[in-house]
Design an enzyme around this catalytic site. Structure first.
Site, mmCIF file in Angstrom:
data_model
loop_
_atom_site.group_PDB
_atom_site.id
_atom_site.type_symbol
_atom_site.label_atom_id
_atom_site.label_comp_id
_atom_site.label_asym_id
_atom_site.label_seq_id
_atom_site.Cartn_x
_atom_site.Cartn_y
_atom_site.Cartn_z
ATOM 1 N N GLY A 1 0.830 -1.194 0.000
ATOM 2 C CA GLY A 1 0.000 0.000 0.000
ATOM 3 C C GLY A 1 0.864 1.242 0.000
ATOM 4 O O GLY A 1 1.963 1.255 -0.540
ATOM 5 N N GLU A 2 0.359 2.308 0.604
ATOM 6 C CA GLU A 2 1.052 3.599 0.737
ATOM 7 C C GLU A 2 1.168 4.366 -0.577
ATOM 8 O O GLU A 2 1.576 5.518 -0.588
ATOM 9 C CB GLU A 2 2.466 3.439 1.308
ATOM 10 C CG GLU A 2 2.554 2.838 2.686
ATOM 11 C CD GLU A 2 3.999 2.776 3.190
ATOM 12 O OE1 GLU A 2 4.916 3.267 2.483
ATOM 13 O OE2 GLU A 2 4.218 2.242 4.283
ATOM 14 N N GLY A 3 0.878 3.735 -1.707
ATOM 15 C CA GLY A 3 1.173 4.324 -3.007
ATOM 16 C C GLY A 3 2.466 3.794 -3.584
ATOM 17 O O GLY A 3 2.967 4.305 -4.590
#
Length: 356
Positions: A316-318
Site C-alpha cells: 500500500g502507501e502508493g
C-alpha cells in the site's frame, strides 16, 4: 466556489483526434507496428488526456497518501496497533517509508495528508482531517454522506491546485490500520461478490482470524445496506476517510484531464467508487501493479484493468504507483525520442505487428 456536482459535470472526455494522431505517429516509429505492446497503448491513452495538450508527457509527479484510522479496527480485523497509522505518517514526513523511497527514486513528491488519523496533528502532514477516525462499519456507517461529499470536494480541489502548479502525473496511496476491511466491503458491494471471495490477510492477519474478518464485512454490508449504484453512498456507509480521499484524487485529476496511477487493492476499491460516481473518470486511471491481496483479481476484472507490474506487492502507501511512474515516462520517451521509419527509408510489409 465550485461544487462537487459542477466538478463531476466538467470532467472532459478524452480527445479522440489526438489519440488517433498519436497512434499514427507511433506506427511510423523505427520498429514494427505494435512491437512495443502496452507501452504503445499507454502513450495513446496519455495523448488523449486534455491536460497533457495532445501529447504524451510528464511534468512534475506527485503521490498523494491519504491517512486515516478506522473504527472497525475494534473488531479485531488487524494485527497492528491503531497508533501505527500516526507513527507511519510521521515517518513519511521523514522520507523513510516504502513509498517515500520509491517516489524519490522516481523523482516524485509524496504528499502526506491526514484525512482522519486518530491522534494529535502531526507536523509536516497536510491537515484535511474530518474526524479522529471514522465510524465502525460493523455497527453503523463510516461517516455521513455530507462528510464524504465535503472530503471528495476538498481533495479534488487540492489535486487541481497541484495540477495548476505543474503536476501532470498523480499517484494515489493510503495509510490506515484495518483499512483492507472497508476496502473489501466496498469491492464486495460494487462487484456483487461474497465477502469470502474478496477478504484477504491485509497486513499479515493470521489465517485463524480471517473468518472473523469475513464476518465483519458481511455484517457491515447487512447493517448499512449500501447502494452499489451510488458510489458516495457506498463510501460513506462501508468505506473510510482514506478511501474517500483517494477517490477525490481520481475525480480531481480527471477534472484536470490528467492521469492517475492506481496503487493496490485499496485503490481498486476507490477506483470502483470513482467510476460509479463519474464514469468519465475511467480513461484517466492507469493500473500500476497487481496487488497480492485476495480480492484484487475480482476488483480489477470489474474495472476491466490489467496492471503493468506483477510484483507480489501488498504494502500500500502508493508504493506501486511510485514504482510504475518510470513506465509512464518510458511511454513518453518512446513517443518523442524514437526515430521514424520514413527517415530511414524503411518500408515494412503489411502484417508485421507481431515482429520482434
Amino acid at each position: 466556489m465550485q461544487t462537487l456536482h459542477a466538478l463531476l459535470r466538467d470532467i472532459p472526455a478524452p480527445d479522440a483526434e489526438a489519440m488517433a494522431r498519436a497512434q499514427q505517429h507511433i506506427d511510423g516509429l523505427l520498429k514494427p507496428p505494435g512491437s512495443l505492446g502496452r507501452l504503445e497503448t499507454l502513450a495513446v491513452q496519455l495523448a488523449g488526456m486534455p491536460g497533457l495538450n495532445g501529447t504524451p508527457q510528464v511534468g512534475e509527479k506527485a503521490v498523494l497518501v491519504m491517512c486515516a484510522d478506522h473504527g472497525v479496527w475494534d473488531e479485531g480485523v488487524a494485527v497492528s496497533p491503531k497508533i501505527v497509522t500516526a507513527i507511519q505518517a510521521a515517518n513519511m514526513t521523514q522520507g523513510t517509508t516504502g513509498v517515500c523511497v520509491l517516489a524519490a527514486q522516481a523523482g516524485a513528491k509524496v504528499h502526506v495528508i491526514d484525512v482522519g488519523i486518530d491522534a494529535e496533528p502531526i507536523p509536516g502532514v497536510v491537515n484535511m482531517r474530518v474526524a479522529r477516525g471514522c465510524g465502525n462499519i460493523a455497527v453503523g456507517p463510516a461517516m455521513s454522506r455530507s462528510q464524504a461529499e465535503a472530503l471528495l470536494l476538498e481533495v479534488s480541489r487540492y489535486t487541481c491546485d497541484l495540477a495548476q502548479r505543474g503536476v501532470t502525473l498523480f499517484g494515489v496511496g493510503e495509510l490506515g490500520m484495518a483499512n483492507t476491511t472497508p476496502a473489501a466491503a466496498m469491492v464486495s458491494v460494487f462487484t456483487g461478490s461474497d465477502a469470502k471471495e474478496v477478504v484477504g490477510i491485509g497486513a499479515n492477519l493470521p489465517p485463524s482470524r480471517i473468518d472473523n474478518k469475513v464476518d465483519v464485512v458481511r455484517r457491515a454490508i447487512a447493517i448499512n445496506q449500501p447502494n452499489p449504484r451510488d458510489g458516495i453512498d457506498v463510501l460513506s456507509k462501508v468505506g473510510g476517510f482514506d478511501l474517500v480521499g483517494m477517490t477525490g484524487v481520481m475525480l480531481g485529476a480527471a477534472r484536470c484531464g490528467l492521469p492517475v496511477l492506481l496503487d493496490g487493492f485499496l485503490s481498486y476499491s476507490a477506483a470502483l467508487a470513482a467510476c460509479q460516481i463519474a464514469p468519465a473518470v475511467r480513461p484517466y486511471l492507469i493500473p500500476s501493479h497487481f496487488s497480492a491481496e485476495k480480492g484484487a483479481r475480482i476488483a480489477l476484472a470489474h474495472l476491466s484493468m490489467e496492471p503493468y507490474l506483477h510484483m507480489a506487492m501488498r504494502l500500500g502507501e502508493g508504493s506501486g504507483a511510485a514504482l510504475a511512474m518510470p513506465i509512464v515516462e518510458a511511454a513518453c520517451a518512446m513517443f518523442h525520442n524514437m526515430g521514424e521509419l520514413a527517415a530511414s527509408n524503411i518500408v515494412l510489409p503489411e502484417g508485421n505487428a507481431n515482429a520482434t
